[in-house]
Write an enzyme that holds these catalytic residues in place. Structure first.
Site, short mmCIF file in Angstrom:
data_model
loop_
_atom_site.label_atom_id
_atom_site.label_comp_id
_atom_site.label_asym_id
_atom_site.label_seq_id
_atom_site.Cartn_x
_atom_site.Cartn_y
_atom_site.Cartn_z
N ASP A 153 0.84 -0.90 -0.01
CA ASP A 153 -0.07 0.01 0.02
C ASP A 153 0.79 1.13 -0.05
OD1 ASP A 153 -1.82 2.09 0.61
OD2 ASP A 153 -3.17 0.80 1.66
N ASP A 359 -1.65 5.58 -6.53
CA ASP A 359 -1.91 4.82 -5.62
C ASP A 359 -1.90 3.35 -6.04
OD1 ASP A 359 -3.22 3.29 -3.48
OD2 ASP A 359 -4.97 4.70 -3.65
#
Length: 475
Positions: A153, A359
């Site tokens: 992440d 992202d």
């Protein structure tokens, strides 16, 4: 024999990406087989072998044929992925704005999800014990590691894994054996009040007790009310069996709240904060990392310390990296334009002023409404020969290709600040028969560059140089 921490990394993904460079955007249409717009069932492996410029591990889709867990769980539906994507990106957006809600859309409905995440996986490890395997480290010494599977992440700072003792339902069941820090000779709890404990900042959760030897505690809260808590500790992280990161700091989770995927043992965080894997390896490996999110039927990679290039002349299309003053963990870029079927759309530059988050876990690219409406109008006009079908979740431009062998899809390119142009392959333009983009709530809301559009590009986060680069066809 040294016991060490090794981890298997994961990224979130869903479809595919393509090119950049001179002349990008000149092609007007792609004629593709409709079968090529859907995931394939066979694993084709890694297309380009990463070089030794960084240390690297392979990446796989969690439900694709290249995943070690392929076939163990049913693949999620597109609607389930979109629901999870909506909740997660809204949470990241709130963090980026200091917790403030979107003033133009304050009453967002709660989304119920049957799945928890769709992150990608790769091999690392943790400690020794049950399920352990022997590797040879960089010094030629045998290292016993317990293989783990972790999610990557790029919007979170603190790495964490589930650690024994971790009884269910206090913890969630996982496929890999739990990491037991008592079996690792290099594992140690971070002391409360130490600089490492203080560096947790908002992730700090007090001390285990009031003694001088009190252990540092952490707490990470995610979207949809999920959370993990436990002891903040150090151990040796072994990357790909060749690179040892000693005194690696991570959260040893002894309790969770909410549902996490049993395909992962935790999260390997690559955000811009002081606790992330990048920050902890910046001095020894270099303040940069890159990844290539693969299509479902291929393997990708994560490279720590720099681009995994095949030769020194490989060119990245580069755009400036922008950091958020409120949340410096996020990596932002400036999207400046969109090209459809060889024509740049007339979108006012001010529409992109909020910026977009790069992202690894976002699924669909989210555009300002002004930009999305222009893209949708141009795309629908180029696809007017095909019958439309109903919307799928947030995707409102979908088509019925039943009975068709080939489809003529308009070429779409994303133009970033600094002149970087990323040309998307058809599977990065369409997913599930739908245009793979959606709109944010307003032109003032932070956007996202999703991994559907990033796929097959090596995406380089060169934090030291302040840039984000794209290299076509890396996986």
């Amino acid at each position: 024999m040294m016991c060490s921490l090794v981890v298997i990394l994961l990224l979130s993904i869903s479809s595919s990406v393509a090119s950049h460079g001179a002349g990008a955007g000149s092609q007007r249409y792609h004629v593709v087989k409709t079968s090529h717009l859907e995931p394939e069932s066979l694993c084709s492996g890694l297309k380009v072998a990463p070089s030794a410029e960084g240390t690297w591990v392979p990446l796989h889709r969690p439900f694709g044929p290249c995943s070690p867990s392929a076939g163990r769980a049913p693949a999620p539906t597109l609607l389930e992925m979109l629901r999870w994507d909506q909740v997660r990106t809204e949470y990241v957006r709130r963090k980026a704005s200091g917790g403030a809600e979107d003033v133009l859309n304050p009453a967002k409905p709660r989304v119920l999800m049957s799945q928890t995440d769709f992150a990608v996986r790769s091999p690392f490890g943790v400690g020794s014990g049950s399920g352990s395997s022997a590797w040879i480290d960089a010094d030629g010494d045998p290292t016993v590691v317990s293989q783990q599977t972790m999610a990557i992440d790029t919007t979170v700072d603190v790495p964490w894994i589930q650690c024994a003792p971790c009884p269910i339902p206090q913890c969630y069941p996982q496929r890999d054996p739990l990491f037991d820090p008592t079996t690792s000779s290099t594992a140690a709890a971070v002391r409360c009040g130490s600089p490492a404990c203080r560096s947790l900042g908002p992730y700090g959760n007090g001390c285990s007790n009031r003694s001088a030897n009190a252990e540092c505690r952490y707490l990470i809260e995610y979207s949809d009310d999920r959370a993990t808590a436990g002891t903040y500790m150090t151990d040796t992280l072994t990357i790909s069996g060749t690179t040892a990161v000693r005194n690696f700091r991570f959260g040893c989770s002894h309790a969770v709240r909410g549902r996490f995927s049993d395909l992962t043992a935790g999260t390997m965080s690559l955000g811009g904060g002081a606790q992330s894997l990048l920050a902890q390896t910046a001095r020894s490996l270099g303040n940069a990392f890159s990844y290539c999110v693969p299509q479902a039927s291929a393997s990708g990679f994560l490279s720590i310390g720099g681009p995994a290039t095949t030769n020194s002349t490989t060119v990245f299309a580069t755009t400036p990296l922008v950091r958020s003053a409120i949340n410096p963990s996020l990596y932002l870029v400036r999207l400046q334009g969109i090209v459809v079927a060889g024509r740049r759309l007339g979108i006012p530059p001010v529409a992109f002023s909020a910026g977009a988050v790069m992202d690894s876990s976002a699924v669909i690219t989210q555009l300002p409404p002004t930009a999305y409406r222009a893209l949708r109008r141009a795309f629908r006009n180029a696809m007017r020969a095909y019958p439309r079908s109903g919307a799928t979740g947030t995707l409102d431009t979908c088509y019925d290709f039943l009975g068709l062998t080939n489809v003529r899809v308009p070429a779409v390119s994303l133009v970033f600040g600094g002149g970087a142009v990323v040309v998307l392959d058809p599977p990065a333009v369409m997913i599930g028969g739908c245009l793979a983009f959606t709109a944010t709530s307003s032109d003032l809301a932070l956007g996202f560059i999703g991994n559907v559009q990033q796929q097959t590009h090596e995406v380089l986060y060169d934090v030291a140089a302040g840039g984000v680069g794209f290299r076509r066809g890396a996986c």
